[in-house]
Design an enzyme around this catalytic site. Structure first.
Site, PDB file in Angstrom:
ATOM      1  N   ARG A  16       0.815  -1.215   0.000  1.00  0.00           N
ATOM      2  CA  ARG A  16       0.000   0.000   0.000  1.00  0.00           C
ATOM      3  C   ARG A  16       0.852   1.271   0.000  1.00  0.00           C
ATOM      4  NH1 ARG A  16      -2.331  -3.629  -1.299  1.00  0.00           N
ATOM      5  NH2 ARG A  16      -4.224  -4.572  -0.444  1.00  0.00           N
ATOM      6  N   SER A  66     -11.096   0.050   3.577  1.00  0.00           N
ATOM      7  CA  SER A  66     -10.223  -0.510   4.610  1.00  0.00           C
ATOM      8  C   SER A  66      -9.511   0.607   5.359  1.00  0.00           C
ATOM      9  CB  SER A  66      -9.203  -1.455   3.987  1.00  0.00           C
ATOM     10  OG  SER A  66      -9.842  -2.576   3.424  1.00  0.00           O
ATOM     11  N   GLU A  82      -4.445   2.998   6.694  1.00  0.00           N
ATOM     12  CA  GLU A  82      -4.431   2.833   5.239  1.00  0.00           C
ATOM     13  C   GLU A  82      -5.162   3.998   4.591  1.00  0.00           C
ATOM     14  OE1 GLU A  82      -6.134  -0.272   1.881  1.00  0.00           O
ATOM     15  OE2 GLU A  82      -5.272  -1.086   3.713  1.00  0.00           O
TER      16      GLU A  82
END
EC number: 1.3.1.98
Length: 298
Positions: A172, A221, A291
């Site tokens: 990520r 998320s 995130e």
């Protein structure tokens, strides 16, 4: 503050004090000092080239993995429109995708062209620019696995093409230059049958529908999965399922999702996330990392 006099002329749309809450999934947060929707890549390049280098610039896609703080975003927020949402096949296994194209459009075009391996993009609620910047991934796939290269407008206005190796992808995260805006990317898959590709996309869609609060005002998320752990399990084990703070709530359906139950402020959503991090740290000793991007001033 910026004034209209200090901004370069544009062919696209430039809006002062533009509310961002309607443009992000949480439906909360303040305004952009300036919102720029360029007409095309040349318009974007010329604008950034003429803009004072001290003015911050941020790209906004579908606003799915983002908390815009209540004080708003200083500088210029760039939103890519329809001119950047095209997807075309350049060879039997490669798609040329605009930075504003959605994951649904990319995966559907891949299916029609018989290109497998891009099905996971169907499940990511965002645009190509965000996927490339964050190494977006789900259901076993990541952008680093399919990206060939990407077209970027640097903060200076210069347009460059960066091969996948230059982004130094990790989980990520990429090393895309600060202030750079992804305006296009080439994704390469493998040969596949459209019917089988559609079946995999249907499986992914059904799994998401069953496990995620897709019909809520959410941001996707919330936390990265720590090495050796699943974030949702850590959150659940810490007793945070359904936890509320003001109008913000930890989803009871999927504990790695935060929800705006109606009139939550961004401050409440972010504070709830920090409380979850604290409880997880106290319960398991694991430090959860955000995130979701958090931008702007409180």
């Amino acid at each position: 503050m910026l004034t209209a006099v200090s901004l370069p002329s544009v062919r696209g749309k430039l809006t002062a004090e533009a509310p961002l809450a309607p443009l992000v999934w949480f439906k909360a947060g303040g305004a952009a000092q300036w919102l720029f929707e360029p007409q095309d890549a040349d318009d974007l390049s010329a604008f950034l080239r003429g803009l004072d280098p001290a003015v911050p610039v941020m790209a906004l896609g579908l606003g799915s993995n983002l908390i815009v703080r209540d004080g708003g975003v200083p500088g210029v927020v760039v939103r890519l429109g329809k001119a950047f949402a095209r997807v075309t096949a350049v060879d039997p296994l490669t798609l040329d995708c605009g930075g504003g194209a959605s994951g649904i459009l990319v995966s559907s075009t891949a299916r029609d062209a018989g290109i497998a391996g891009l099905e996971f993009l169907r499940s990511i609620p965002g645009t190509v620019g965000g996927f490339v910047r964050m190494n977006g991934g789900a259901y076993g796939g990541e952008v680093k696995d399919i990206l060939v290269d990407c077209d970027v407008v640097l903060r200076s206005g210069e347009r460059v093409t960066l091969p996948v190796g230059d982004l130094h992808y990790t989980y990520r995260h990429s090393e895309l230059p600060q202030g750079a805006i992804v305006i296009g990317a080439r994704f390469r898959g493998r040969p596949g049958e459209p019917a089988a590709i559609q079946a995999e996309m249907d499986r992914i869609s059904a799994s998401r529908e069953a496990s995620q609060p897709l019909r809520s005002k959410t941001g996707g998320s919330t936390f990265k999965n720590p090495p050796g752990h699943k974030a949702w399990e850590l959150v659940d084990r810490a007793g945070c399922r359904g936890l509320t703070l003001g109008g913000a709530q930890v989803s009871e359906k999927h504990t790695n999702f935060l929800i705006n139950t109606g009139d939550a402020t961004s401050a409440e959503i972010e504070a709830l996330g920090e409380e979850v991090r604290r409880r997880v740290r106290d319960q398991s000793g694991v430090e959860l990392e955000w995130e979701i991007q958090r931008v702007g001033t409180k």
